[in-house]
Design a protein around this motif. Structure first.
Motif, PDB file in Angstrom:
ATOM      1  N   SER A  19      -0.226 -29.881  16.196  1.00  0.00           N
ATOM      2  CA  SER A  19       0.276 -31.036  16.958  1.00  0.00           C
ATOM      3  C   SER A  19      -0.803 -31.512  17.930  1.00  0.00           C
ATOM      4  O   SER A  19      -0.693 -31.353  19.135  1.00  0.00           O
ATOM      5  N   ASP A  20      -1.880 -32.086  17.369  1.00  0.00           N
ATOM      6  CA  ASP A  20      -2.983 -32.526  18.219  1.00  0.00           C
ATOM      7  C   ASP A  20      -2.964 -34.020  18.485  1.00  0.00           C
ATOM      8  O   ASP A  20      -3.848 -34.557  19.148  1.00  0.00           O
ATOM      9  N   GLY A  21      -1.944 -34.705  17.954  1.00  0.00           N
ATOM     10  CA  GLY A  21      -1.802 -36.127  18.225  1.00  0.00           C
ATOM     11  C   GLY A  21      -2.638 -37.026  17.346  1.00  0.00           C
ATOM     12  O   GLY A  21      -2.546 -38.241  17.445  1.00  0.00           O
ATOM     13  N   SER A  22      -3.461 -36.458  16.474  1.00  0.00           N
ATOM     14  CA  SER A  22      -4.295 -37.296  15.617  1.00  0.00           C
ATOM     15  C   SER A  22      -3.478 -37.843  14.453  1.00  0.00           C
ATOM     16  O   SER A  22      -2.512 -37.240  14.021  1.00  0.00           O
ATOM     17  N   HIS A  23      -3.891 -38.993  13.941  1.00  0.00           N
ATOM     18  CA  HIS A  23      -3.152 -39.659  12.863  1.00  0.00           C
ATOM     19  C   HIS A  23      -4.119 -40.134  11.783  1.00  0.00           C
ATOM     20  O   HIS A  23      -4.338 -41.331  11.620  1.00  0.00           O
ATOM     21  N   PRO A  24      -4.724 -39.205  11.017  1.00  0.00           N
ATOM     22  CA  PRO A  24      -5.638 -39.644   9.960  1.00  0.00           C
ATOM     23  C   PRO A  24      -4.926 -40.405   8.859  1.00  0.00           C
ATOM     24  O   PRO A  24      -5.566 -41.096   8.073  1.00  0.00           O
ATOM     25  N   PHE A  25      -3.598 -40.294   8.800  1.00  0.00           N
ATOM     26  CA  PHE A  25      -2.867 -40.901   7.694  1.00  0.00           C
ATOM     27  C   PHE A  25      -2.508 -42.360   7.948  1.00  0.00           C
ATOM     28  O   PHE A  25      -1.671 -42.917   7.250  1.00  0.00           O
ATOM     29  N   ILE A  26      -3.141 -43.011   8.926  1.00  0.00           N
ATOM     30  CA  ILE A  26      -3.077 -44.470   8.992  1.00  0.00           C
ATOM     31  C   ILE A  26      -4.450 -45.068   8.686  1.00  0.00           C
ATOM     32  O   ILE A  26      -4.698 -46.236   8.939  1.00  0.00           O
ATOM     33  N   ASP A  27      -5.318 -44.265   8.082  1.00  0.00           N
ATOM     34  CA  ASP A  27      -6.665 -44.681   7.709  1.00  0.00           C
ATOM     35  C   ASP A  27      -6.662 -45.011   6.219  1.00  0.00           C
ATOM     36  O   ASP A  27      -6.550 -44.119   5.377  1.00  0.00           O
ATOM     37  N   ILE A  28      -6.789 -46.291   5.852  1.00  0.00           N
ATOM     38  CA  ILE A  28      -6.731 -46.682   4.451  1.00  0.00           C
ATOM     39  C   ILE A  28      -7.849 -46.035   3.652  1.00  0.00           C
ATOM     40  O   ILE A  28      -7.673 -45.686   2.479  1.00  0.00           O
ATOM     41  N   ASP A  29      -9.011 -45.833   4.266  1.00  0.00           N
ATOM     42  CA  ASP A  29     -10.112 -45.207   3.546  1.00  0.00           C
ATOM     43  C   ASP A  29      -9.772 -43.771   3.159  1.00  0.00           C
ATOM     44  O   ASP A  29     -10.182 -43.288   2.094  1.00  0.00           O
ATOM     45  N   ASP A  30      -9.023 -43.091   4.010  1.00  0.00           N
ATOM     46  CA  ASP A  30      -8.597 -41.724   3.700  1.00  0.00           C
ATOM     47  C   ASP A  30      -7.637 -41.722   2.512  1.00  0.00           C
ATOM     48  O   ASP A  30      -7.744 -40.880   1.617  1.00  0.00           O
ATOM     49  N   PHE A  31      -6.703 -42.677   2.482  1.00  0.00           N
ATOM     50  CA  PHE A  31      -5.804 -42.779   1.342  1.00  0.00           C
ATOM     51  C   PHE A  31      -6.566 -43.088   0.058  1.00  0.00           C
ATOM     52  O   PHE A  31      -6.264 -42.540  -1.003  1.00  0.00           O
ATOM     53  N   VAL A  32      -7.538 -43.973   0.140  1.00  0.00           N
ATOM     54  CA  VAL A  32      -8.322 -44.321  -1.042  1.00  0.00           C
ATOM     55  C   VAL A  32      -9.048 -43.090  -1.581  1.00  0.00           C
ATOM     56  O   VAL A  32      -9.042 -42.820  -2.797  1.00  0.00           O
ATOM     57  N   ARG A  33      -9.680 -42.329  -0.700  1.00  0.00           N
ATOM     58  CA  ARG A  33     -10.401 -41.132  -1.144  1.00  0.00           C
ATOM     59  C   ARG A  33      -9.457 -40.149  -1.832  1.00  0.00           C
ATOM     60  O   ARG A  33      -9.799 -39.546  -2.862  1.00  0.00           O
ATOM     61  N   SER A  34      -8.274 -39.968  -1.265  1.00  0.00           N
ATOM     62  CA  SER A  34      -7.317 -39.025  -1.866  1.00  0.00           C
ATOM     63  C   SER A  34      -6.853 -39.516  -3.230  1.00  0.00           C
ATOM     64  O   SER A  34      -6.752 -38.731  -4.188  1.00  0.00           O
ATOM     65  N   ALA A  35      -6.539 -40.804  -3.336  1.00  0.00           N
ATOM     66  CA  ALA A  35      -6.092 -41.347  -4.622  1.00  0.00           C
ATOM     67  C   ALA A  35      -7.192 -41.246  -5.668  1.00  0.00           C
ATOM     68  O   ALA A  35      -6.932 -40.918  -6.839  1.00  0.00           O
ATOM     69  N   GLN A  36      -8.423 -41.501  -5.275  1.00  0.00           N
ATOM     70  CA  GLN A  36      -9.527 -41.413  -6.226  1.00  0.00           C
ATOM     71  C   GLN A  36      -9.778 -39.967  -6.659  1.00  0.00           C
ATOM     72  O   GLN A  36     -10.077 -39.713  -7.839  1.00  0.00           O
ATOM     73  N   LEU A  37      -9.643 -39.013  -5.741  1.00  0.00           N
ATOM     74  CA  LEU A  37      -9.785 -37.604  -6.115  1.00  0.00           C
ATOM     75  C   LEU A  37      -8.685 -37.194  -7.087  1.00  0.00           C
ATOM     76  O   LEU A  37      -8.942 -36.517  -8.092  1.00  0.00           O
TER      77      LEU A  37
END
Length: 414
Positions: A19-37
């Motif tokens: 619970s560090d308050g970070s929100h990487p899951f509103i980063d479209i580039d992160d979603f793109v990388r995951s979908a491509q992997l």
């Protein structure tokens, strides 16, 4: 089991992060990388969970809108399926049918819709209600909703050719009049290249199973205990055959988190570290909330309390029942280990690459699953350590043989 296991990825991180308050899951580039992997290792689809409100404890995630995010992923991928979670409680069939079929055409036949109903009071208040509708009413609405959506998706004839001459394609009104909806139709869009988008369902209550049996091609299930998952799968497919006649069956894809160690000793160390880090993760908070447990009265190193049970007032019945099944079959577990292994939600597997591969294949061979929903936190380890072994065992495709999500699932046109 069929020749290949089926795998999808939940792109929304689960409750394992601190619970560090970070929100990487509103980063479209992160979603793109995951979908491509996921596409690189030939998985069936990526799945976008959703919520439309922040819980009273303030711990709910921030979510991008699936119907906005997935078209962006469609332009950055070529084959992987794209599944949006959209609740039937706070939208309308025409709007949903048009949005999902638009995604389907943008992606050339790769779209799916995950049916859910919404029970959270905080969400109800975002839509002008003081409380969500009762469960029975939500599911009656959901079933009528899905019926209307399917009618709209096939309201054009299926003579879709490469010319796409819309002047020559026939369409007709659906003229639906029911308890919740009156919809004239037809839809503004011709049929999908895959017949119709793939329908998923997530919900483990009796009403949820009935909805899946009527409409779903696949289910994102909670499968913490193998015997319970097998019983669920058998019941679901028996009901699907009863509802639909000669049904090919509903694919059951339990959610899993993976923690991979190179040796048995490392696996035990990783399990111990996860237990010690439990208080800093979202898992324990969700667990306590689900069963209305007082944090001050809970001893994580004691036995699982008797309050871990499914009642008429239980929220998230599928998650709760998964925990109850695990507790019943493993009464020696401490509460701490119980929550870590899946009592607080989806199953978490600790093992070596070889033991995890054996376990996934074993569940499928023994009729407990058709594949699995891998949470995005586990995707890099899954891609690196598990997929190559699945290839070696001949239970996962090395190349896509079709272009649509239905092709990946080995299903005929909808």
């Amino acid at each position: 089991m069929s020749r290949y296991l089926h795998f999808t990825v939940n792109l929304i991180p689960g409750p394992l992060q601190a619970s560090d308050g970070s929100h990487p899951f509103i980063d479209i580039d992160d979603f793109v990388r995951s979908a491509q992997l996921a596409e690189q290792v030939r998985l069936d689809s990526v799945f976008f969970a959703d919520s439309q409100g922040i819980g009273p404890d303030g711990r709910s995630f921030a979510y991008l809108d699936p119907l906005v995010t997935l078209p962006a992923l469609a332009r950055e991928t070529e084959r992987i399926g794209l599944v949006a979670t959209v609740s039937t409680t706070y939208t309308t069939p025409y709007a949903l049918a048009r949005a999902i079929l638009s995604l389907d055409h943008i992606s050339h036949g790769r779209a799916g819709w995950n049916i859910i109903t919404t029970m959270e009071p905080t969400v109800a208040r975002n839509f002008g209600l003081t409380q969500p509708p009762p469960r029975a009413e939500r599911y009656r609405r959901a079933q009528e909703f899905a019926e209307v959506v399917e009618k709209l998706w096939v309201s054009w004839d299926d003579d879709v050719t490469a010319t796409w001459d819309l002047r020559k394609l026939r369409r007709a009104p659906i003229d639906h009049h029911g308890e919740f909806f009156s919809v004239a139709g037809p839809l503004q869009l011709p049929r999908s290249r895959q017949g119709k988008p793939v329908i998923f369902q997530a919900g483990g209550s009796d009403d949820g199973i009935d909805t899946a049996a009527r409409f779903a091609d696949a289910v994102f299930s909670v499968g913490v205990d193998e015997d319970a998952s097998r019983t669920y799968r058998e019941r679901l497919n028996k009901e699907a055959r009863s509802r639909r006649g000669d049904s090919a069956g509903v694919l059951v894809l339990p959610g899993i988190f993976l923690t991979v160690g190179s040796t048995d000793a490392e696996v035990q160390r990783l399990l111990h570290e996860a237990e010690q880090a439990l208080e800093e993760s979202e898992t324990v908070h969700r667990f306590l909330s689900r069963f209305d447990l007082d944090p001050e009265a809970v001893n994580l190193d004691g036995p699982v309390p008797p309050e871990v049970a499914v009642t008429d007032s239980t929220r998230s019945i599928g998650f709760a029942q998964g925990g109850v099944d695990l507790a019943r079959r493993h009464p020696d577990l401490t509460l701490r280990r119980f929550i870590v292994l899946g009592g607080g939600g989806h199953r978490r597997i600790f093992g070596t690459p070889e033991s995890i591969t054996d376990e996934l294949i074993g569940w499928a061979e023994r009729g407990a699953a058709d594949g699995f929903t891998v949470f995005v936190e586990s995707l890099p380890q899954f891609a690196e350590h598990i997929v190559p072994r699945l290839w070696e065992r001949g239970v996962h495709r090395r190349e896509y043989t079709g272009t649509t999500l239905r092709d990946h699932f080995g299903q005929t046109d909808g």
